[in-house]
Write an enzyme that holds these catalytic residues in place. Structure first.
Site, PDB file in Angstrom:
ATOM      1  N   ASN A 185     -36.370 -80.768 107.874  1.00  0.00           N
ATOM      2  CA  ASN A 185     -35.513 -80.428 108.944  1.00  0.00           C
ATOM      3  C   ASN A 185     -34.006 -79.871 108.725  1.00  0.00           C
ATOM      4  OD1 ASN A 185     -34.920 -83.544 108.244  1.00  0.00           O
ATOM      5  ND2 ASN A 185     -34.059 -83.685 110.416  1.00  0.00           N
ATOM      6  N   ILE A 186     -33.532 -78.895 109.341  1.00  0.00           N
ATOM      7  CA  ILE A 186     -32.547 -78.275 109.117  1.00  0.00           C
ATOM      8  C   ILE A 186     -31.447 -77.983 109.974  1.00  0.00           C
ATOM      9  CG2 ILE A 186     -31.372 -76.121 108.188  1.00  0.00           C
ATOM     10  CD1 ILE A 186     -34.210 -75.548 106.875  1.00  0.00           C
ATOM     11  N   CYS A 240     -37.252 -77.958 112.894  1.00  0.00           N
ATOM     12  CA  CYS A 240     -37.980 -79.262 112.510  1.00  0.00           C
ATOM     13  C   CYS A 240     -38.793 -79.163 111.102  1.00  0.00           C
ATOM     14  CB  CYS A 240     -39.076 -79.801 113.517  1.00  0.00           C
ATOM     15  SG  CYS A 240     -38.524 -80.363 115.041  1.00  0.00           S
ATOM     16  N   GLU A 255     -41.786 -79.736 110.038  1.00  0.00           N
ATOM     17  CA  GLU A 255     -42.966 -79.138 110.191  1.00  0.00           C
ATOM     18  C   GLU A 255     -42.977 -77.613 110.338  1.00  0.00           C
ATOM     19  OE1 GLU A 255     -41.553 -81.707 111.976  1.00  0.00           O
ATOM     20  OE2 GLU A 255     -43.099 -82.949 112.924  1.00  0.00           O
ATOM     21  N   CYS A 301     -42.977 -83.214 117.264  1.00  0.00           N
ATOM     22  CA  CYS A 301     -42.501 -82.896 118.596  1.00  0.00           C
ATOM     23  C   CYS A 301     -43.433 -81.908 119.367  1.00  0.00           C
ATOM     24  CB  CYS A 301     -41.020 -82.386 118.465  1.00  0.00           C
ATOM     25  SG  CYS A 301     -40.737 -80.710 118.167  1.00  0.00           S
ATOM     26  N   CYS A 325     -43.427 -78.162 117.848  1.00  0.00           N
ATOM     27  CA  CYS A 325     -43.940 -78.161 116.464  1.00  0.00           C
ATOM     28  C   CYS A 325     -45.441 -78.187 116.517  1.00  0.00           C
ATOM     29  CB  CYS A 325     -43.571 -79.184 115.538  1.00  0.00           C
ATOM     30  SG  CYS A 325     -41.997 -79.230 114.836  1.00  0.00           S
TER      31      CYS A 325
END
Ligand code: THU
Length: 142
Positions: A48-49, A59, A61, A96, A99
């Site tokens: 995650n960034i 996210c 993913e 989530c 994603c």
């Protein structure tokens, strides 16, 4: 019935744990790592960034998917996802909704596998189990 795998599930979880170490999460403090496996056996890692403006946050993913798709990959087998407060894995980090939708764009919902790890147990789901009655491009062709 026990699922059988034609790939190294623990190895993919380990890749996700490695990916988590690169998480950039100074705002939530919640680190997430993902490892995306292609049909050919290549693995793309993602973390995650976060962003000070919050909404541009990506996210783990989606980072993995966007890295892979931007390299020309289109066929995916599975993704492993782990997460925890500052990297301390204490529960399952389920993808989530956004994603899950991104996964559905590129993956067969019946066969693509999502592998979660809570620090002790591994839990495996098909994308269809996590995203039932999904909306996809086929719906626009009816
Ligand atoms: N996050 C992910 O990386 N993947 C998910 O599926 C859920 C949430 C990240 C986004 C944010 O950086 C942090 O976890 C807290 O929401």
């Amino acid at each position: 019935m026990e699922r059988e795998f034609d790939f190294d599930v623990k190895g993919l979880v380990d890749e996700a744990r490695e990916a988590m170490m690169a998480a950039y999460a100074p705002y939530s403090g919640y680190f997430v790592g993902a490892a995306l496996l292609t049909d050919e056996g290549r693995i793309y890692r993602g973390c995650n960034i976060e962003n000070s403006s919050y909404s541009p946050t990506n996210c783990a993913e989606r980072t993995a998917f966007f890295k892979a798709v931007s390299e020309g990959e289109r066929n995916f087998k599975a993704i492993a996802v782990v997460g925890g407060n500052h990297g301390d894995i204490k529960g399952f980090a389920a993808p989530c909704g956004v994603c899950r939708q991104v996964m559905s764009e590129f993956c067969d919902v019946k066969s693509f596998l999502i592998i979660l790890f809570d620090g002790k147990e591994t839990s495996v789901f098909t994308l269809e189990e996590l995203l039932p009655l999904s909306f996809g491009k086929a719906d626009m062709e009816l």
